[in-house]
Design an enzyme around this catalytic site. Structure first.
Site, PDB file in Angstrom:
ATOM      1  N   ASN A 126     -55.770  -6.056  50.686  1.00 23.68           N
ATOM      2  CA  ASN A 126     -55.263  -5.531  51.479  1.00 23.68           C
ATOM      3  C   ASN A 126     -55.416  -5.033  53.133  1.00 23.68           C
ATOM      4  O   ASN A 126     -54.731  -4.178  53.892  1.00 23.68           O
ATOM      5  CB  ASN A 126     -53.977  -4.228  50.593  1.00 23.68           C
ATOM      6  N   GLY A 181     -53.887   3.876  50.440  1.00 22.78           N
ATOM      7  CA  GLY A 181     -53.079   3.648  49.094  1.00 22.78           C
ATOM      8  C   GLY A 181     -53.046   3.111  48.341  1.00 22.78           C
ATOM      9  O   GLY A 181     -52.747   3.186  46.948  1.00 22.78           O
ATOM     10  N   ASP A 182     -53.073   2.032  48.435  1.00 25.91           N
ATOM     11  CA  ASP A 182     -53.047   0.759  48.101  1.00 25.91           C
ATOM     12  C   ASP A 182     -54.709  -0.157  48.379  1.00 25.91           C
ATOM     13  O   ASP A 182     -54.330  -1.649  49.179  1.00 25.91           O
ATOM     14  CB  ASP A 182     -52.143  -0.498  47.585  1.00 25.91           C
ATOM     15  N   LEU A 183     -55.437   0.457  48.840  1.00 30.14           N
ATOM     16  CA  LEU A 183     -56.918  -0.339  49.653  1.00 30.14           C
ATOM     17  C   LEU A 183     -57.448  -0.937  48.585  1.00 30.14           C
ATOM     18  O   LEU A 183     -58.844  -0.988  48.016  1.00 30.14           O
ATOM     19  CB  LEU A 183     -57.265   0.830  50.766  1.00 30.14           C
TER      20      LEU A 183
END
Length: 304
Positions: free
Chosen positions: A216, A210-212
């Site tokens: 991260n 989702g926030d790659l």
């Protein structure tokens, strides 16, 4: 098994429950990194080290939602995440604070085929079963969570296009309304009304990080990529892949390996900017007008 990590009402309660009544914190190191939370390395009297994130007490949902997402990814047994110990709040001396305990990951050298392995393991994550993460529908998640410091809606839906419109683009456009002129608002309406002309339904839903972006993913103790700081939900795997290309991208070895396991649907390159519009809008809402031109450029791209 997919389960919710334990939650404690004080730091002391968490330490006792996890490590026993004779264990205490021997040393605390403030760690760098992260704009939203404070990070610490805690060394216990046993010599065991744990990683702690902390924030204001009222921001406990930052950590309960992160722990749930990490637990979801871990349950697929496809790609590693730091071990989740617990979440909690502590009354503190003033207003109190919230916290997340994770296993402390010692620095390690990357394996020789680090990026290829990362690509294969992310593809495996995207191929994992997703029914237990949505409550019976195709897309969404068990609860809302956060993208950066802003709430991320995860209303369940059986349509990817509807989900991306109603839970991704629409809330961000609404929050950013003061940045736009009337001509921009007409383009926004046009885009949202015709989103089905650009997006495609996936062959099967995927659990996403989702926030790659590069920050991260970290090198874990086994020398392979481990996922951290997720904003997970079930969606189209293209959205994760597009995010990896937004801020500098990953090496080509990663993408080639991913495509070996998951061939991309025709037209992905034409949809990529639309997926990343969500993240650019979120940055606009968090950090200000420096992202406005990029947002308007993509808006123009899909409404000209």
């Amino acid at each position: 098994m997919f389960k919710t990590p334990p939650h404690f009402s004080s730091l002391a309660e968490a330490l006792v429950s996890l490590f026993g009544s004779s264990v205490a914190i021997a040393h605390t190191d403030r760690l760098s990194g992260g704009d939203i939370n404070k990070a610490y390395g805690l060394t216990l009297t046993t010599g065991h080290k744990i990683f702690m994130k902390a924030n204001a007490k009222e921001n406990a949902p930052f950590f309960t939602s992160e722990a749930l997402a990490l637990s979801a990814i871990d349950s697929t047994k496809t790609i590693k995440t730091p071990g989740i110990l617990c979440t909690g709040t502590d009354p503190g001396e003033d207003a109190g604070y919230s916290f997340l305990f994770l296993d402390f990951i010692e620095p390690s050298r990357k394996i020789k085929n680090y990026w290829e392995t990362f690509g294969h393991e992310l593809a495996a994550l995207h191929n994992a079963e997703t029914e237990k993460f949505t409550g019976g529908t195709k897309f969404g998640f068990l609860q809302d969570n956060f993208i950066g410091e802003r709430k991320q809606e995860n209303h369940n839906s059986d349509s990817w296009t509807a989900f991306f419109r109603d839970s991704r683009l629409s809330p961000q456009f609404k929050a950013a309304d003061s940045y736009f002129e009337e001509s921009d608002r007409k383009k926004i309406t046009k885009l949202l009304d015709h989103l089905d002309e650009f997006l495609v339904e996936p062959e099967s839903p995927s659990l996403l990080h989702g926030d790659l972006w590069n920050g991260n993913a970290m090198c874990g103790s086994d020398g392979k990529a481990w996922l951290i700081d997720p904003a997970s939900y079930v969606g189209h795997r293209e959205a994760d892949l597009a995010m990896t290309e937004l801020f500098g991208g990953f090496p080509e070895d990663f993408y080639q390996a991913y495509k070996e396991a998951n061939s991309l649907e025709t037209g992905y390159e034409e949809r990529r900017d639309l997926y990343n519009l969500y993240h650019l809008l979120n940055h606009l809402n968090m950090f200000g007008s420096g992202y406005l031109n990029a947002v308007k450029s993509i808006l123009e791209e899909y409404t000209e």
